[in-house]
Every structure is written in C-alpha cells, then in structure tokens.
Design a protein around this motif. Structure first.
Motif, PDB file in Angstrom:
ATOM      1  N   THR A  66       0.817  -1.216   0.000  1.00 36.49           N
ATOM      2  CA  THR A  66       0.000   0.000   0.000  1.00 36.49           C
ATOM      3  C   THR A  66       0.845   1.256   0.000  1.00 36.49           C
ATOM      4  N   GLU A  67       1.873   1.298   0.839  1.00 41.21           N
ATOM      5  CA  GLU A  67       2.733   2.484   0.903  1.00 41.21           C
ATOM      6  C   GLU A  67       3.388   2.749  -0.443  1.00 41.21           C
ATOM      7  N   GLN A 116       2.207   1.914  -3.367  1.00 44.30           N
ATOM      8  CA  GLN A 116       1.184   2.391  -4.289  1.00 44.30           C
ATOM      9  C   GLN A 116       0.976   3.896  -4.142  1.00 44.30           C
ATOM     10  N   ARG A 127      -5.773   2.625  -5.649  1.00 46.86           N
ATOM     11  CA  ARG A 127      -5.393   1.318  -5.114  1.00 46.86           C
ATOM     12  C   ARG A 127      -5.026   1.439  -3.629  1.00 46.86           C
ATOM     13  N   ALA A 128      -4.222   2.463  -3.315  1.00 43.11           N
ATOM     14  CA  ALA A 128      -3.821   2.661  -1.917  1.00 43.11           C
ATOM     15  C   ALA A 128      -4.990   3.133  -1.068  1.00 43.11           C
ATOM     16  N   ASP A 155      -8.040   2.318  -1.395  1.00 43.87           N
ATOM     17  CA  ASP A 155      -8.898   1.174  -1.100  1.00 43.87           C
ATOM     18  C   ASP A 155      -8.466   0.471   0.188  1.00 43.87           C
ATOM     19  N   ALA A 156      -7.195   0.664   0.574  1.00 42.17           N
ATOM     20  CA  ALA A 156      -6.687   0.109   1.835  1.00 42.17           C
ATOM     21  C   ALA A 156      -6.662   1.179   2.927  1.00 42.17           C
ATOM     22  N   HIS A 196      -5.266   4.154   2.951  1.00 38.97           N
ATOM     23  CA  HIS A 196      -4.010   4.879   3.142  1.00 38.97           C
ATOM     24  C   HIS A 196      -4.342   6.368   3.236  1.00 38.97           C
TER      25      HIS A 196
END
Length: 253
Positions: A41-42, A44, A70-71, A73-74, A76
């Motif tokens: 994630t980081e 991305q 994308r990040a 979605d987690a 971030h």
C-alpha cells in the motif's frame, strides 16, 4: 543497493521504501513500481505521487489516480487526501469539488493533518459541501493540535476576525506566533503584522526577513503593499525589499 530485492518487495516496509527513495529517483522508480504491483500500500501511494510529479518517471496523472485509488482502497490516509487533490484540481480526472470533499473527509477521519486541513477548507468555503464554518474550525483545530502549521495560522484568523468564536486578538497573536515558529509564511507575516500593531517593530522585522524563503511571489507582493502603508520607516524599508522580490505577481497567493 536498496535494502531489499525485487522478489521481497511485496513485504517491504515504509522504512525499506524510504531507503530506496534516498537514491536517484530514476533508479528507485522500478523498485517502487514492483512493490506497488505486489500490493504494498505504501508503495502504491508513493508511486502515485511519483507519477503525479514526474519524479523519476514521466508525468502520467491518469496512472497516478489509479495508484492513489489502489492505496485508498486500503485506507491509506495520504492516498485518500491525494485523490481529493486530484478531483479538486482536475489532475487525471475531471474536476469535481463534491468528490474532492468526499476524499478529503475520509483522509481527515483517518487522522491525516493535511486531510483535516483540506476538508476544513472545503467546509469553510462551501466547496463541494455546504458552508459550515463551525465544523471547519473544529477540523482546523484538530489539524492544529497535530502541529499542522497552516491550520494553526487559520485558527488564528478565526480568533482575530471573530468567525464563529468571539474575536480575541491575544488568542490570534498566540496562534500566529506558533504558526510562524512552525515555518508557515502566512503565520510569519501575521505574527509580524500584530507585533507591528503592538509597536514591537524590532521583534517584527526578523519575521519579515523570513518571508522570501518560502512565500509565493503573489503573497510577497500583497505583503509589501500592506507594509508600505506603515508609519514606521523601518517597516516601509522592509516593504520595499519584499516588493523588489515580487515585481510581477501572476498566480494566487
């Protein structure tokens, strides 16, 4: 060499990525992309910023938005905030203030100071959300409590102008001082301005000297125009110096 091999980038930590980024950006970019594609994630979020800025890779704002999403979605926080920025400014997507405020709010709720600041700004200006200065102040105060210099300065403005709180020059003065000490150029100007108002000219002048290091050219021009009206010749002399460094302002201050 970077601290991890490409095959291990899917488990890279933020510290690993920071070490990679200390090298030349063109060399770091393939490693960061590999980590991003591996689901880090980081990475991305970092790769999205590299694509947005053209740092080590060609500028590609559409791809930047893809990696921020994308990040995001987690959850971030900075990726959420950057999606807000992309929608606000039309970077890689059509400009949409409603979506910008939506992403800023999510970033703010994750505790990101910049997310709080941007969401508070949207609330204060009614950009993408109904104007709500009371709620805006709450978010600015949360960001200020986290040490966000621009927010500290703005909270000072609320107290000076009496926006949704009683006008209080002393509280404003204290906030401007803290913002100035934290490096915010608007805070430095406002602190100097109130020092001049109090007759503390010698204390104000060093803060005016700091402005050219970080202030925008349009802001320097506005500051110079304001200071040129001062009674004290020392302040007017500083105004002339600032004006000389901002002869043709053409972008927002």
């Amino acid at each position: 060499m970077p601290p991890v091999s490409p095959r291990h980038l899917n488990t890279a930590s933020a510290e690993d990525l920071a070490e990679i980024l200390r090298g030349p950006p063109e060399r770091a970019a393939p490693w960061i992309r590999t980590a991003a594609e591996g689901g880090v994630t980081e990475a991305q979020a970092v790769f999205g910023q590299m694509l947005l800025d053209g740092h080590g890779v060609p500028v590609d704002r559409e791809q930047a938005v893809y990696w921020f999403k994308r990040a995001a979605d987690a959850n971030h926080p900075m990726a959420l905030n950057m999606l807000g920025q992309c929608h606000r400014h039309g970077w890689g997507v059509p400009a949409n203030l409603v979506l910008a405020a939506y992403w800023y709010r999510l970033a703010a709720q994750q505790g990101l100071d910049w997310g709080m600041y941007n969401y508070a700004t949207a609330l204060a200006l009614g950009e993408g959300v109904p104007t709500d200065r009371e709620q805006a102040l709450e978010w600015f105060q949360r960001a200020a409590a986290a040490g966000h210099a621009k927010s500290i300065n703005i909270v000072g403005g609320f107290h000076e102008d009496g926006w949704v709180v009683p006008a209080d020059k002393d509280l404003a003065f204290d906030h401007y001082r803290r913002a100035a000490e934290a490096g915010d150029f608007r805070g430095q100007f406002n602190y100097a301005r109130l020092l001049i108002e109090r007759g503390e000219i010698e204390a104000a002048l060093p803060w005016l000297d700091k402005l050219p290091a970080t202030a925008t050219t349009p802001f320097l021009a506005k500051a110079a125009a304001f200071l040129q009206k001062a009674r004290d010749p020392r302040v007017r002399a500083k105004a002339a110096l600032l004006h000389a460094q901002a002869p043709n302002p053409s972008t927002p201050a």
